[in-house]
Design a protein around this motif. Sequence first.
Motif, short mmCIF file in Angstrom:
data_model
loop_
_atom_site.label_atom_id
_atom_site.label_comp_id
_atom_site.label_asym_id
_atom_site.label_seq_id
_atom_site.Cartn_x
_atom_site.Cartn_y
_atom_site.Cartn_z
N ASP A 36 29.83 48.67 34.60
CA ASP A 36 29.13 47.83 35.17
C ASP A 36 27.94 47.28 34.71
OD1 ASP A 36 30.99 47.84 37.52
OD2 ASP A 36 30.03 49.47 38.21
N ASN A 39 26.54 43.48 34.63
CA ASN A 39 27.30 42.86 35.70
C ASN A 39 28.25 41.92 35.30
OD1 ASN A 39 27.58 42.35 38.34
ND2 ASN A 39 26.57 40.54 38.50
N LYS A 42 34.41 41.11 36.00
CA LYS A 42 35.62 42.03 35.86
C LYS A 42 36.76 41.57 36.67
CE LYS A 42 33.29 45.78 36.68
NZ LYS A 42 33.42 47.15 36.89
#
Length: 282
Positions: A36, A39, A42
């Motif tokens: 992550d 950010n 995904k």
Amino acid sequence: FFLGTQRGGIQEALDAFDVLKKEGFLDLLAKYPTPDIGNPLKIQHRGYSFTNRYIRHIYLYGLFDRHLKARLPKNTVIMDIGSSYGIFSSIVKREGEDSHHVLVDLSGQLILANYYLGKLFPRAKIAGFKEVGQAGRINRAFIEQYDFVLIPTSMYQMIEGNSVDLVTNFISLSEMSRCWFNTYIRSEVFKTAPFLFVVNRYDAYPTYQNNITILDYHLENYDPILMRTCPFLQYYYRSFLLLGYKRVNYPSQFFQFIGSKAKSEEMEKWKSDQYQRMLEKI
């Protein structure tokens, strides 16, 4: 609809997912989903989480695991030219904690690498610009003090020969100017590394005007472990009309090569067999 021009990149990633499935590398993607950190956007697909760039590095690690990992020594040192923020190096490190990594790229990319690797490996020892600059020369003894050593392109010539076990480069060598290409290829650290792992264009033209082709890598100096056209990067998707996109072939496909300078008995036998077959045809 809301993703706009990103739809093409997502389709590329889904195509890459199919390649991973065919090669048997989905277990690696399950083990190491995209972090992550930063950010990233995904993609969630069939229970897996990944980005377009990250899934390609899972494939590259799969090749490394299949063809190289067992051949490298303990406390191996790997240098990645054009490392960006260190995805490939991070995956290798997670699988081999005793490995050491030299990342070579522009300063801005290495600042991102310092952040990314520091977040992913909070206890890792990372040599940044200050430590590298104070060292004067970078040899194996210096590298083995750290988990990651970040070398800006301006300091590349500080790396001594016989310092690394494996040199890797993915995509960027064929995109460089001839001057920088020769700087890397002709350096002592490059020439003395026992193993090479590259994925690059067969011919940089017409995308790049540097006249670099596969012949410039002098792969004849290595015993081939793997040599074939890369199943990735054969085409890309371009926006078309309002909601669509169309597939466009790259002018040149990419080769993937893993080679060794060590003369193994297995490789010498292979060469002997090839020579014998040639004689039988005469």
